[in-house]
Write an enzyme that holds these catalytic residues in place. Sequence first.
Site, PDB file in Angstrom:
ATOM      1  N   ASP A 107       0.759  -1.247   0.012  1.00  0.00           N
ATOM      2  CA  ASP A 107      -0.076   0.064  -0.201  1.00  0.00           C
ATOM      3  C   ASP A 107       0.813   1.219   0.008  1.00  0.00           C
ATOM      4  O   ASP A 107       2.120   1.178   0.463  1.00  0.00           O
ATOM      5  CB  ASP A 107      -0.788  -0.038   1.143  1.00  0.00           C
ATOM      6  CG  ASP A 107      -0.106  -0.249   2.563  1.00  0.00           C
ATOM      7  OD1 ASP A 107       0.689  -0.867   2.670  1.00  0.00           O
ATOM      8  OD2 ASP A 107      -0.528   0.812   3.456  1.00  0.00           O
ATOM      9  N   GLU A 108       0.297   2.224  -0.482  1.00  0.00           N
ATOM     10  CA  GLU A 108       0.987   3.735  -0.239  1.00  0.00           C
ATOM     11  C   GLU A 108       2.262   3.997  -0.435  1.00  0.00           C
ATOM     12  O   GLU A 108       2.997   4.614   0.215  1.00  0.00           O
ATOM     13  CB  GLU A 108       0.604   4.057   1.143  1.00  0.00           C
ATOM     14  CG  GLU A 108      -1.115   4.296   1.421  1.00  0.00           C
ATOM     15  CD  GLU A 108      -1.304   4.585   2.790  1.00  0.00           C
ATOM     16  OE1 GLU A 108      -2.269   5.365   3.159  1.00  0.00           O
ATOM     17  OE2 GLU A 108      -0.390   3.960   3.769  1.00  0.00           O
ATOM     18  N   ALA A 109       2.775   3.286  -1.682  1.00  0.00           N
ATOM     19  CA  ALA A 109       4.218   3.289  -1.927  1.00  0.00           C
ATOM     20  C   ALA A 109       4.188   4.693  -2.801  1.00  0.00           C
ATOM     21  O   ALA A 109       4.990   4.759  -4.062  1.00  0.00           O
ATOM     22  CB  ALA A 109       4.628   2.035  -2.563  1.00  0.00           C
TER      23      ALA A 109
END
Length: 485
Positions: free
Chosen positions: A287-289
């Site tokens: 997630d959310e890289a």
Amino acid sequence: MPLALIPWPAAVRELGGPPLRPAPPADPGDRRSLAGLLAAAAHRADDPTIGAEGYRLRVDADGVAIAAGDDAGFFYAEQTLAQLIDADAEGPLLPAVEISDAPRFPYRGVMLDVARHFHGVETVEAVIDRASALKLNALHLHLTDDQGWRLELASHPELAAEGSALSSLGDAGGRYSPADYRRIVDYAAERHMIVVPEVDLPGHTHALGLSHPELVADPVVTDLMREVHDLFPGQGELPRRGAPYVGMAVGFSSLRADAPGLEPFLRDVLGEIAAMTPGPYLHFGGDEALGTPPGEYHAMVSLAARIVTETGKTPIAWHEAGEADLPPGTVGQYWGYVTPTEGHDDSARAFVSRGGRIILSPANAIYLDMKYDDETPVGLTWADGPTSVERSYRWDPADVVAEVPESAILGIEAPMWTETVRDLADIDLLMFPRVCSAAEAGWSPRLGSTPQRSWEAFRERVARMAPLWAEAGIGFHRAAGIAWR
Ligand code: TNX
């Protein structure tokens, strides 16, 4: 008055005859042990025609009879018995009833983020008690993030040694020894829950970089992060290479796809955690890289998923990873809204098109770390504002990601992120009663399919759970909308 059962069973028939009046337990306030005694004394029958986790329960004036196909089914019958215990002036009583029950979905999870705030073994066990009593069967442990690496590994002791000193907001950190982790796994197994460990990558890896600077890129600090930083006090400094981070920003850290040694490192870490974990799943985040170049992101999640598959576990990833090349069967965890935005549903569908299933964690319904309303003392509000109990209830798993057959839904999971959540009291306040909504979404028939699977009936049933929770020491929130008495 309908029975106060949560999650509502597949089928309930009130018999209308005289109730069962068991001898009062030594401690009249302890329904759990009375349920245990009743279950132990019950007429029991193994019935292989009853599906996994299902049971049949009959209570009448003569006693209790339970049939189930497996141990989990007997355990769940006992949880139902505890909820059936009522009392009048003459003492405890259980209504005469016949229940035939089985879960709608095989995976019913709760997630605890032990990376932002470390939570010790006793707290994790308390969460397992609470979740298993509601027939949830998976504990997802978010073990690593920017703020901490919480599991000691023999292959890389430096990760926890250097990455676990602090928690979010500068609070004390902590970590699990392999023995602690085993204790959690065993405690969960006794209550028919699996542990799903998560190593979040390639983003959320700032704490990993404290001991392995060669594997991580420099933090990518955006204007949005500066804004959020100024909004909440106590976040320490903005992310800085080599310094522990205790703020609430997300998406600034990343592994480097070109770092020599990345692949053997991931093999060590994922291989060791897989070997410590009896359950079938290993979650690798994804997630959310936000600071990871897309090509590198795809390469790293593909690599991680392949390595997890080679350990013999089924990989799980947050839905963003759906766009990458993943082994068939990889499970996607959807965290978009109940009504999808920004193509989050496309990412989730990508898992299904390659033969994987999805877990639904719609953030604006069952993210347990959202505030109930503006007055809630802990929690966040980014998921479309605060989440009332009513909003947590009024959604159905089959209606979130269009064009996905129900058979491709592995189940649901309610995540508890802990940027602001310091202890069991905070956990209880955010979890109860909203975790009940998640339990019904995972276990009970479809929303609206029976009168009891409605918000109007649920708000009455929840209110009648309060004495049981008070007995169990659960610090539930007297949230608006519930028909508390
Ligand atoms: C989003 S949604 C996150 C977490 C945060 C959480 C706070 C997702 C997969 N990640 O990193 O802790 O919001 O609510």
